[in-house]
Design a protein around this motif. Structure first.
Motif, mmCIF file in Angstrom:
data_model
loop_
_atom_site.group_PDB
_atom_site.id
_atom_site.type_symbol
_atom_site.label_atom_id
_atom_site.label_comp_id
_atom_site.label_asym_id
_atom_site.label_seq_id
_atom_site.Cartn_x
_atom_site.Cartn_y
_atom_site.Cartn_z
ATOM 1 N N ASP A 1 0.749 -1.238 -0.051
ATOM 2 C CA ASP A 1 0.076 -0.140 -0.007
ATOM 3 C C ASP A 1 0.820 1.284 -0.047
ATOM 4 N N LYS A 2 0.657 2.114 -1.201
ATOM 5 C CA LYS A 2 1.541 3.289 -1.199
ATOM 6 C C LYS A 2 1.035 4.573 -0.336
ATOM 7 N N ASN A 3 0.004 4.317 0.029
ATOM 8 C CA ASN A 3 -0.717 5.188 1.109
ATOM 9 C C ASN A 3 0.113 5.340 2.516
ATOM 10 N N LEU A 4 0.747 4.290 2.707
ATOM 11 C CA LEU A 4 1.151 4.019 4.116
ATOM 12 C C LEU A 4 2.652 3.691 4.020
ATOM 13 N N ILE A 5 3.443 4.446 4.937
ATOM 14 C CA ILE A 5 4.984 3.710 5.295
ATOM 15 C C ILE A 5 5.116 2.810 6.580
ATOM 16 N N VAL A 6 5.459 1.927 6.268
ATOM 17 C CA VAL A 6 5.684 0.930 7.313
ATOM 18 C C VAL A 6 6.871 1.184 8.054
ATOM 19 N N LEU A 7 6.573 1.627 9.615
ATOM 20 C CA LEU A 7 7.811 1.961 10.467
ATOM 21 C C LEU A 7 8.355 0.665 11.191
ATOM 22 N N SER A 8 7.516 -0.095 11.528
ATOM 23 C CA SER A 8 8.029 -1.312 12.180
ATOM 24 C C SER A 8 8.799 -2.303 11.349
ATOM 25 N N GLU A 9 9.630 -2.988 12.004
ATOM 26 C CA GLU A 9 10.288 -3.953 11.349
ATOM 27 C C GLU A 9 9.584 -4.950 10.159
ATOM 28 N N ARG A 10 10.139 -4.895 8.988
ATOM 29 C CA ARG A 10 9.362 -5.778 8.077
ATOM 30 C C ARG A 10 10.374 -6.702 7.056
ATOM 31 N N GLU A 11 9.937 -7.757 6.621
ATOM 32 C CA GLU A 11 10.721 -8.705 5.852
ATOM 33 C C GLU A 11 11.388 -7.989 4.659
ATOM 34 N N ALA A 12 12.457 -8.685 4.227
ATOM 35 C CA ALA A 12 13.124 -8.016 3.037
ATOM 36 C C ALA A 12 12.133 -8.019 1.742
ATOM 37 N N GLU A 13 12.421 -7.000 1.160
ATOM 38 C CA GLU A 13 11.561 -7.020 -0.145
ATOM 39 C C GLU A 13 11.989 -8.070 -1.090
ATOM 40 N N LYS A 14 10.992 -8.585 -1.796
ATOM 41 C CA LYS A 14 11.177 -9.624 -2.614
ATOM 42 C C LYS A 14 11.912 -8.964 -3.972
ATOM 43 N N LYS A 15 12.804 -9.845 -4.283
ATOM 44 C CA LYS A 15 13.564 -9.523 -5.334
ATOM 45 C C LYS A 15 13.134 -9.888 -6.702
ATOM 46 N N MET A 16 13.168 -9.338 -7.717
ATOM 47 C CA MET A 16 12.324 -9.767 -8.886
ATOM 48 C C MET A 16 13.240 -10.193 -10.109
ATOM 49 N N GLY A 17 14.493 -10.919 -9.831
ATOM 50 C CA GLY A 17 15.057 -11.369 -11.031
ATOM 51 C C GLY A 17 15.838 -9.999 -11.705
ATOM 52 N N TRP A 18 15.443 -10.449 -13.133
ATOM 53 C CA TRP A 18 16.083 -9.433 -14.168
ATOM 54 C C TRP A 18 15.658 -7.979 -14.117
ATOM 55 N N ARG A 19 14.280 -7.933 -13.417
ATOM 56 C CA ARG A 19 13.628 -6.542 -13.449
ATOM 57 C C ARG A 19 14.500 -5.516 -12.680
ATOM 58 N N ALA A 20 15.369 -5.975 -11.732
ATOM 59 C CA ALA A 20 15.970 -5.030 -10.705
ATOM 60 C C ALA A 20 17.314 -4.454 -11.781
ATOM 61 N N PRO A 21 18.248 -4.955 -12.463
ATOM 62 C CA PRO A 21 19.235 -4.521 -13.444
ATOM 63 C C PRO A 21 18.248 -3.730 -14.474
ATOM 64 N N PHE A 22 17.138 -4.324 -14.994
ATOM 65 C CA PHE A 22 16.687 -3.628 -15.844
ATOM 66 C C PHE A 22 16.192 -2.249 -15.440
ATOM 67 N N ALA A 23 15.742 -2.081 -14.160
ATOM 68 C CA ALA A 23 15.119 -0.896 -14.195
ATOM 69 C C ALA A 23 16.384 0.192 -13.621
ATOM 70 N N LEU A 24 17.391 -0.510 -13.194
ATOM 71 C CA LEU A 24 18.771 0.539 -13.150
ATOM 72 C C LEU A 24 19.248 0.923 -14.629
ATOM 73 N N LEU A 25 19.086 0.065 -15.620
ATOM 74 C CA LEU A 25 19.678 0.487 -16.678
ATOM 75 C C LEU A 25 18.701 1.421 -17.564
ATOM 76 N N THR A 26 17.486 1.367 -17.274
ATOM 77 C CA THR A 26 16.478 2.152 -17.789
ATOM 78 C C THR A 26 16.673 3.757 -17.320
ATOM 79 N N MET A 27 16.901 3.605 -15.852
ATOM 80 C CA MET A 27 17.103 5.018 -15.345
ATOM 81 C C MET A 27 18.293 5.828 -15.898
ATOM 82 N N ALA A 28 19.487 4.814 -15.861
ATOM 83 C CA ALA A 28 20.699 5.233 -16.398
ATOM 84 C C ALA A 28 20.539 6.016 -17.660
ATOM 85 N N LEU A 29 19.722 5.340 -18.632
ATOM 86 C CA LEU A 29 19.546 5.629 -19.846
ATOM 87 C C LEU A 29 18.823 7.204 -20.136
ATOM 88 N N VAL A 30 17.685 7.042 -19.181
ATOM 89 C CA VAL A 30 16.626 8.181 -18.944
ATOM 90 C C VAL A 30 17.731 9.273 -18.789
#
Length: 589
Positions: free
Chosen positions: A378-407
């Motif tokens: 939920d983007k309406n809220l910021i969780v302040l208490s300890e939470r589980e590590a965010e799930k990695k999405m494989g190839w999408r992480a480097p893809f997002a970084l490359l896209t931002m670099a090109l932008v």
């Protein structure tokens, strides 16, 4: 002074008052200004809607999407682990500053701080450091880094857009980098030395592992078997015994005069304030219950597989301005029990179901175990208490970084405008699944977009009617004889003061035409004055209301208003001196 000048200046003054008092939403103020200018004929119909198609407005909207894509793809995962490896508070801050220096110049700093708040709170708890020593630096350094590039903040893009409309050639992607790096380096040294000593050590504000973030206000109903029936609040000595303070006594939906002297009756409701552990102990020992009307769905507090967690209302939250009663009919919130509200700097004295939620409010929630994933998403809220590590999405992480670099890289090389690359980057991330199509619209802070589009015509009106020139002649014109350097110092100081008490985007819109008119009055290049406006409007340190990131950490860090003055005012003055010294060096008059 002509009638048109008087009307424009009067409208600008009213807008400043509305922005400073926050009586209306910032986007509503912008639309009122826009509508008034159009109705009075001070701008043409084409000019009135030009802000919505402006390249700066489009770029900022796309940048929100790109930031969400980076976060959702897991590209920022691992930062918490990196920070947790720090061996000392000094090392922790140094690593945090280096990470922000790499990310914040290219990602909207509001989005950066929203992502980093829970990461910083978790990491500081692991190394035994107070979160209050890190959250103000998080906000400040994100602002410092954001001003280093054209796309780091919406303010930079806004000044660039208005200046172009007024005939200035505009700024390149890394136009601000030279001065920005100097200011950030000096600012980081200050925060690592003097600033660390001035920052409060509020250990009680750390609720990552224990639910002690602040004093919560909740409603406790007197049950039939309560030991408090027949006693007054004063006789029961709830403050002495439990550390809980009764703010109001509600009987049949109405406040009772003199709540400490009244004998308690069955079904009375106590509006009580204290740490949650103390409130819960009082509830158990004296036969009270969290008022069922305060729950979004009636259920037993002891229901199995429930998770106690704390969340903060995010800057662009849709539930900001709404009430808990309305919240109970929306989506997954129907399964949530709200146990208390913490509002920094204010004690609530009204029935909580009628309280209008604000950005920065912290809610103590009881949620089913099965709803944790919905809470994190939920983007309406910021969780302040300890939470589980965010799930990695494989190839999408480097893809997002490359896209931002090109932008960033393509406009920097002068091949494609930033408005086009940011739009294409947002589309690419959506098609790649870094975020869903519906999340694209949720990720954009539409209030900022409307604010920009609505206020751009005000900049045009101030220039075309001569209001900006009139203002310059009667303000900075008074020090014209002392030379352009003195005038530059005055313009920077004007922007600095205005930004501390109103929207930084609004301050930029009002002051950019003044910067241009000042240059015309002195017959010098306008660039130094525009740079001064940009830096002053993009770096607000002295108040928690001057910049959104300050407001976000204000509640989460358990700060006082004066903490920002103590730490931020010297930093503002330091930036003012650096600006006056170095702006003429990099951008001669």
């Amino acid at each position: 002074m002509t009638a048109d000048i008087a009307v424009v200046l009067g409208l600008a003054f009213i807008a400043i008052i509305l922005f400073a008092t926050e009586k209306l939403r910032i986007d509503a103020i912008a639309l009122l200004v826009l509508g008034t200018l159009a109705i009075l004929g001070l701008i043409s119909p084409e000019q009135a809607v030009a802000g919505f198609s402006n390249a700066a407005t489009i770029t900022v909207a796309a940048m929100f999407v790109l930031a969400a894509g980076l976060q959702n793809s897991g590209a920022l995962s691992g930062i918490g682990d990196l920070l947790s490896k720090a061996k000392s508070p000094f090392q922790f801050l140094l690593v945090l500053f280096l990470i922000l220096a790499a990310i914040a110049p290219f990602v909207n700093n509001t989005a950066v701080v929203a992502v980093f708040i829970p990461i910083v709170m978790t990491a500081t708890a692991r190394i035994g450091m107070s979160a209050s020593k890190a959250l103000i630096p998080l906000s400040y350094v994100s602002q410092m880094a954001g001003v280093c590039t054209l796309v780091g903040t919406s303010t930079n893009l806004l000044v660039n857009a208005i200046a172009r409309d007024m005939g200035h050639p505009g700024f390149s992607m890394f136009e601000f980098t030279s001065l920005g790096v100097i200011c950030m380096a000096v600012g980081c040294v200050y925060l690592l030395t003097v600033g660390r000593w001035l920052l409060p050590d509020t250990r009680g504000s750390e609720l990552v592992e224990e639910y002690e973030l602040g004093k919560y206000i909740t409603e406790l109903r007197v049950m039939p078997d309560s030991s408090l029936i027949g006693q007054s609040v004063g006789d029961a000595k709830l403050g002495e015994e439990y550390g809980v303070f009764v703010l109001e006594l509600l009987r049949d939906g109405r406040k009772v005069w003199g709540p400490r002297e009244q004998k308690l009756e069955q079904d009375d409701i106590l509006l009580a304030r204290g740490d949650w552990t103390q409130l819960d102990e009082l509830r158990k020992q004296t036969g009270l219950e969290v008022d069922p009307q305060f729950k979004l769905e009636q259920k037993s507090f002891e229901q199995v597989e429930q998770v106690l967690t704390e969340v903060m209302i995010a800057p662009r939250s849709r539930i900001s301005g709404g009430t808990l009663s309305a919240l109970g009919h929306v989506g997954w919130y129907k399964n949530v029990t709200v146990l208390g509200i913490h509002r920094r700097g204010q004690v609530l004295r009204e029935q909580l179901k009628t309280v209008r939620l604000r950005v920065g409010d912290i809610l103590l929630l009881l949620i089913p175990e099965s709803e944790k994933s919905d809470l994190r998403a939920d983007k309406n809220l910021i969780v302040l208490s300890e939470r589980e590590a965010e799930k990695k999405m494989g190839w999408r992480a480097p893809f997002a970084l490359l896209t931002m670099a090109l932008v960033i890289a393509l406009p920097a090389l002068g091949w494609v405008p930033i408005s086009i690359t940011s739009l294409l980057g947002a589309v690419a991330m959506t098609l790649a699944g870094c975020l869903q199509a519906d999340e694209v619209y949720d990720s954009i802070d539409w209030r900022i977009i409307i604010l920009m589009a609505g206020l751009l015509p005000l900049g045009m009106a101030m220039s075309e009617t001569g209001a900006a020139a009139f203002l310059v002649e009667n303000t900075v014109g008074l020090v014209q004889s002392y030379g352009p350097l003195t005038v530059l110092a005055v313009v920077y100081l004007m922007a600095l003061l205005l930004t501390e008490f109103m929207s930084n985007a609004a301050a930029a819109v009002l002051l950019t035409p003044i910067g241009m008119s000042t240059a015309q009055m002195l017959d010098v290049d306008a660039t130094p004055f525009l740079i001064a406006v940009t830096f002053a409007a993009s770096t607000s340190f002295a108040t928690p209301v001057g910049y959104q990131t300050n407001t976000m950490v204000y509640g989460a860090g358990g700060y006082k208003f004066t903490d920002f003055i103590k730490v931020g005012l010297p930093l503002n003055l330091l930036f003012w001196v650096l600006g006056v010294v170095f702006i003429p060096v990099f951008w001669p008059f």
